[in-house]
Structures are given as C-alpha cells and as structure tokens.
Design an enzyme around this catalytic site. Sequence first.
Site, PDB file in Angstrom:
ATOM      1  N   ASP A   1     -14.802   5.470   3.072  1.00 23.95           N
ATOM      2  CA  ASP A   1     -14.262   6.105   1.860  1.00 23.95           C
ATOM      3  C   ASP A   1     -14.587   7.606   1.891  1.00 23.95           C
ATOM      4  O   ASP A   1     -15.756   8.002   1.977  1.00 23.95           O
ATOM      5  CB  ASP A   1     -14.917   5.447   0.638  1.00 23.95           C
TER       6      ASP A   1
ATOM      7  N   THR B   1       7.585  12.948   8.676  1.00 20.38           N
ATOM      8  CA  THR B   1       7.355  11.581   9.149  1.00 20.38           C
ATOM      9  C   THR B   1       8.696  10.825   9.110  1.00 20.38           C
ATOM     10  O   THR B   1       9.621  11.243   8.421  1.00 20.38           O
ATOM     11  CB  THR B   1       6.351  10.846   8.246  1.00 20.38           C
ATOM     12  N   LYS B   2       8.757   9.706   9.834  1.00 23.77           N
ATOM     13  CA  LYS B   2       9.979   8.893   9.866  1.00 23.77           C
ATOM     14  C   LYS B   2      10.382   8.479   8.464  1.00 23.77           C
ATOM     15  O   LYS B   2      11.523   8.567   8.045  1.00 23.77           O
ATOM     16  CB  LYS B   2       9.723   7.613  10.696  1.00 23.77           C
ATOM     17  N   PHE B   3       9.376   8.075   7.742  1.00 23.91           N
ATOM     18  CA  PHE B   3       9.540   7.584   6.385  1.00 23.91           C
ATOM     19  C   PHE B   3      10.060   8.703   5.459  1.00 23.91           C
ATOM     20  O   PHE B   3      10.966   8.509   4.654  1.00 23.91           O
ATOM     21  CB  PHE B   3       8.175   7.057   5.943  1.00 23.91           C
ATOM     22  N   GLU B   4       9.538   9.899   5.705  1.00 24.82           N
ATOM     23  CA  GLU B   4       9.927  11.063   4.910  1.00 24.82           C
ATOM     24  C   GLU B   4      11.377  11.452   5.203  1.00 24.82           C
ATOM     25  O   GLU B   4      12.152  11.768   4.295  1.00 24.82           O
ATOM     26  CB  GLU B   4       9.008  12.197   5.348  1.00 24.82           C
TER      27      GLU B   4
ATOM     28  N   ASP C   1      -2.021   8.407  -1.749  1.00 22.75           N
ATOM     29  CA  ASP C   1      -2.297   7.030  -2.152  1.00 22.75           C
ATOM     30  C   ASP C   1      -1.083   6.430  -2.821  1.00 22.75           C
ATOM     31  O   ASP C   1      -0.181   7.130  -3.245  1.00 22.75           O
ATOM     32  CB  ASP C   1      -3.557   6.948  -3.031  1.00 22.75           C
TER      33      ASP C   1
ATOM     34  N   GLU D   1     -10.323   7.705   7.291  1.00 22.70           N
ATOM     35  CA  GLU D   1      -9.392   6.645   6.889  1.00 22.70           C
ATOM     36  C   GLU D   1     -10.190   5.347   6.786  1.00 22.70           C
ATOM     37  O   GLU D   1     -11.103   5.117   7.567  1.00 22.70           O
ATOM     38  CB  GLU D   1      -8.267   6.549   7.941  1.00 22.70           C
TER      39      GLU D   1
ATOM     40  N   LYS E   1       2.337   4.124 -10.478  1.00 21.91           N
ATOM     41  CA  LYS E   1       2.528   3.859 -11.906  1.00 21.91           C
ATOM     42  C   LYS E   1       1.552   4.671 -12.755  1.00 21.91           C
ATOM     43  O   LYS E   1       0.404   4.888 -12.352  1.00 21.91           O
ATOM     44  CB  LYS E   1       2.326   2.378 -12.186  1.00 21.91           C
TER      45      LYS E   1
END
Length: 226
Positions: A111, A205-208, A134, A84, A138
């Site tokens: 990287d 995940t929480k977000f998921e 990532d 990371e 767009k």
Amino acid sequence: MLYDPTEHRIRSFVTRAGRLSTAQARALEELGPKFLIEYKKEPLDLARAFGRKAPVVLEIGFGMGDTTAHIARLMPEKDFLGVEVHTPGVGSLLKQIGEQDIANLRLIQHDVVEVLNNMIVDGSLDGVHVFFPDPWHKARHNKRRLIQPPFVKLLCQKLAPGGYLHCATDWEDYAIQMLEVLGNEPELQNTAEGYAPQPAYRPLTKFENRGLKLGHGVWDLVFTKK
Ligand SMILES: C[S@@+](CC[C@H](N)C(=O)[O-])C[C@H]1O[C@@H](n2cnc3c(N)ncnc32)[C@H](O)[C@@H]1O
C-alpha cells in the site's frame, strides 16, 4: 473491507487474488530478488536501492506496468520507483524489466500510503505519477479515492522543492475532484490554467485509446511543489 481497523483508515484498493501467468510467476521468482524492494517500516536509501544518485520519480498504482516501463526507458537519466499492490501487475512489470533490460526501475508491492509514511524520506522525490489511480467512480465511494487533501499533503512532504505531481484520469468527476484538491494545496502550483496538455512522456494506453475513440475524455494535471 471498507475500513481497516489496524490502520484506522479507509483503503484505496481491495485485495484481489488475480491470475498469475506462468511468465509473471517466473519473473517474480527470477527478477524479484533484484528489482523488488521489500516493504519495511524503515527509511529507504534510494541511492543504494538504485546503485546511483539520480532524480527519483514515484509511480503510484502502476497496474500492469506498460506505462511505467515505457517512461523508464524514455528517461534513463532518472530512476523510477513503482508501487502496486496487485501481484499479477508486479509480475507483469518485472517481466517487462527483464525483456526490455530496464535498469532504472525498482518496485515495491505494498500500500503506497504506508510506503510513503514509512519508507520515503521527506523531500526525496523529483516527481510523482498517479495515472488512472483507482476505480472508485461512484460519489458514495469518494472517500476511497486516493487524491484527497491529506494524501496530497503527504505527497508534498515527500517531494523536493520544484518537484512535480502528475495525475491523469478518464473520469470527469474525479478530474474535477483532483483539480480542486490539488488547487487548494498551498504548497502546490499549477503548471497550466486548469487541466494540463498531456505530457509527451505519458503514452496513451490501449484502454484510453478506445475511450477516446468513443468520445470519452482524459484529463492530465501537472502541479509543481513551491
Ligand atoms: C485503475 S488501475 C490503473 C493502473 C495504471 N496506472 C494504468 O494507468 O493502467 C489502479 C491501480 O492502482 C492500484 N492501487 C490502488 N490503490 C493503491 C494503493 N493504496 N497502493 C498501491 N497501489 C494501489 C490498484 O491495485 C490498481 O492496479
């Protein structure tokens, strides 16, 4: 910066300063020397880094590291190498390593493309995890996305025969791109017809969870190296 003239390629991340909490800073200072591997342009001896010989799974872009810590604890028989670029994320995962006493996890803050090219020996990985890789949503940012044919080829080179590549995304357009790129790589074989059922080891995940409640999808892809 869209184009890095020193590397002649487009990067998949933008360096953000980000706020480092006191606990994360302390974890970096106290646990960094033991669990953080310095980026070097030389092959990494994985058995030496982990202090044993076990299958190694690479996780690319672990974010704050909650999933990484969960999986490493779930599978003590395997070793996990997390890469990371974001400092607070590295601090956060080091903190979890300390709190949860995780022995089979090492981190590199760099990287991942350079880590793969310069440190990871060909055929040395048992698996690769790329979860919500990532933020390039767009179409005009397509080239910045990690999952593209040359990168997938590089991953195949580093995987041992029979090793697996597990990607997940909550962005349908990216899922379609992943399925196409992975499906077109001759060295890979899909374990499912199209998208895979979510493997039990990958926690939501929480977000998921929030996204799923709002009716958004999540797509997992699991391919093995022939
Ligand atoms: C959207 S976040 C997802 C984090 C985590 N995998 C999760 O599921 O919560 C993507 C992460 O990948 C990291 N990343 C993107 N490109 C990278 C690269 N080339 N090398 C290392 N990390 C990278 C970013 O810094 C970011 O933290």
